[in-house]
Design an enzyme around this catalytic site. Structure first.
Site, mmCIF file in Angstrom:
data_model
loop_
_atom_site.group_PDB
_atom_site.id
_atom_site.type_symbol
_atom_site.label_atom_id
_atom_site.label_comp_id
_atom_site.label_asym_id
_atom_site.label_seq_id
_atom_site.Cartn_x
_atom_site.Cartn_y
_atom_site.Cartn_z
ATOM 1 N N SER A 1 0.851 -1.189 0.000
ATOM 2 C CA SER A 1 0.000 0.000 0.000
ATOM 3 C C SER A 1 0.891 1.245 0.000
ATOM 4 C CB SER A 1 -0.931 -0.039 1.210
ATOM 5 O OG SER A 1 -1.927 0.937 1.098
ATOM 6 N N ASN A 2 0.397 2.362 0.439
ATOM 7 C CA ASN A 2 1.201 3.585 0.493
ATOM 8 C C ASN A 2 0.726 4.454 1.656
ATOM 9 O OD1 ASN A 2 -0.951 5.446 -0.504
ATOM 10 N ND2 ASN A 2 -0.811 4.089 -2.284
#
Ligand code: CTP
Length: 207
Positions: free
Chosen positions: A23-24
């Site tokens: 993810s980020n």
């Protein structure tokens, strides 16, 4: 007729196995601030990846997890103005393991494949829609943002430094289709949202 806003926010998650994902750092704050501010201008649908924020009251809320789910939600929804604030993962693992990947026997290699570029897809099929993108960059902010504006057939792109991720303030540069560039000073994300919407409304929905 009130315009129909479709706003995306937050990150997506791309699963390796049932308990791990890529993810980020996106917090969703900018997208949620936009959804909140857009309510007085029209009907708002907020498509959001997993974040720690409560959806603002008065918006139609569509929670999603993966880039594929976000693509399905956005591409099947009718809207006049689309603002893609979400930090959609550009890649996902080729396969999601059905069971937890064990340390023993794992070769350390992860094969990734591209996800759907939602905004580019909207850009290709665009007729009367107004399309607004975001670009978070660490280098060559304006040049990279301009390239995305053209490549994805956008009306406006909001460029910000990747350091704005998770923060409560943002300093943005707006790059328009006609070549105009506007550099705004640092301000709260709530205020940035209002400034963006004022300009989006001035652009109007193309006839
Ligand atoms: N975006 C999207 N679908 C994706 C990736 C990005 O709709 N699969 C949208 C984002 O919501 C944002 C804009 O495209 O509004 C720019 O995203 P960004 O990730 O910065 O652009 P990329 O084209 O993926 O370029 P790069 O990762 O090389 O910087």
């Amino acid at each position: 007729m009130k315009p129909r806003f479709l706003i995306t926010a937050g990150p997506t998650r791309e699963f390796l196995d049932p308990i791990r994902f890529i993810s980020n750092r996106s917090s969703g704050k900018m997208g949620y601030a936009l959804a909140r501010a857009a309510r007085r201008h029209g009907n708002v649908t907020l498509v959001s990846g997993p974040v720690a924020l409560k959806p603002p009251p008065g918006v139609t809320f569509v929670p999603v997890t993966t880039a594929q789910e976000m693509a399905e939600a956005v591409l099947s929804h009718e809207a006049d103005i689309v603002i893609m604030t979400a930090a959609v993962c550009d890649f996902r693992p080729r396969r999601m393991a059905v069971r937890k990947i064990k340390k023993t026997g794992f070769d350390g290699l992860l094969e990734l494949v591209p996800t759907v570029d939602i905004l580019a897809t909207l850009g290709k099929r665009k007729r009367h829609q107004l399309l607004v993108g975001f670009a978070a960059e660490t280098d060559a902010l304006e040049a990279n943002a301009l390239d995305k504006l053209r490549r994805k057939n956008l009306d406006l792109i909001v460029a910000n430094d990747a350091r704005a991720m998770e923060a409560d303030t943002n300093r943005v540069t707006l790059l328009y289709r006609d070549g105009r560039v506007e550099r705004l000073p640092e301000m709260s994300k709530a205020r940035v949202a209002r400034e963006i919407l004022r300009r989006v409304n001035a652009l109007g929905v193309a006839p």
